[in-house]
Design a protein around this motif. Structure first.
Motif, mmCIF file in Angstrom:
data_model
loop_
_atom_site.group_PDB
_atom_site.id
_atom_site.type_symbol
_atom_site.label_atom_id
_atom_site.label_comp_id
_atom_site.label_asym_id
_atom_site.label_seq_id
_atom_site.Cartn_x
_atom_site.Cartn_y
_atom_site.Cartn_z
ATOM 1 N N LEU A 22 0.826 -1.205 0.000
ATOM 2 C CA LEU A 22 0.000 0.000 0.000
ATOM 3 C C LEU A 22 0.861 1.257 0.000
ATOM 4 N N LYS A 25 2.127 2.077 -3.314
ATOM 5 C CA LYS A 25 1.072 2.654 -4.156
ATOM 6 C C LYS A 25 0.738 4.089 -3.751
ATOM 7 N N VAL A 56 -11.102 1.693 -5.097
ATOM 8 C CA VAL A 56 -9.794 1.209 -5.550
ATOM 9 C C VAL A 56 -9.028 0.607 -4.368
ATOM 10 N N LYS A 59 -10.644 -2.744 -3.277
ATOM 11 C CA LYS A 59 -10.321 -3.815 -4.231
ATOM 12 C C LYS A 59 -8.884 -4.295 -4.028
ATOM 13 N N THR A 60 -7.963 -3.366 -3.838
ATOM 14 C CA THR A 60 -6.559 -3.722 -3.623
ATOM 15 C C THR A 60 -6.404 -4.568 -2.368
ATOM 16 N N GLU A 63 -7.785 -8.072 -2.816
ATOM 17 C CA GLU A 63 -6.900 -8.906 -3.629
ATOM 18 C C GLU A 63 -5.707 -9.413 -2.817
ATOM 19 N N LEU A 64 -5.240 -8.605 -1.868
ATOM 20 C CA LEU A 64 -4.084 -8.977 -1.054
ATOM 21 C C LEU A 64 -4.442 -9.887 0.116
#
Length: 85
Positions: A22, A25, A56, A59-60, A63-64
């Protein structure tokens, strides 16, 4: 009250690797060690973001770590600190 356009997202996870991803990002992540109901060591990630980026980020995270517990809180005031633009 007027909305700040910011939210605080709390993420409870056992996967500390999420923090570095994170941050790479551009998210500002504060980490607090905690214990869950099952007494396993967990981490609470405290992330301040613009409301427009909530999907966003969610979702990230999903997924992790599909088991992460995610809480979003509206904020009334934000002073100082770092927010990804």
């Amino acid at each position: 009250f007027r909305s700040t356009g910011k939210i605080i997202v709390q993420v409870f996870t056992e996967n500390i690797e999420i923090v570095d991803i994170l941050r790479e990002k551009g998210y500002a992540v504060t980490v607090i060690e905690c214990k869950g109901y099952d007494t396993k060591n967990k981490y609470m990630l405290y992330i301040g973001i613009n409301k427009k980026k909530r999907k966003v980020l969610r979702k990230t995270i999903e997924e992790l770590d599909r088991h992460a517990f995610i809480v979003e809180n509206d904020t009334n005031y934000v002073g100082n600190g770092y927010f990804n633009k």
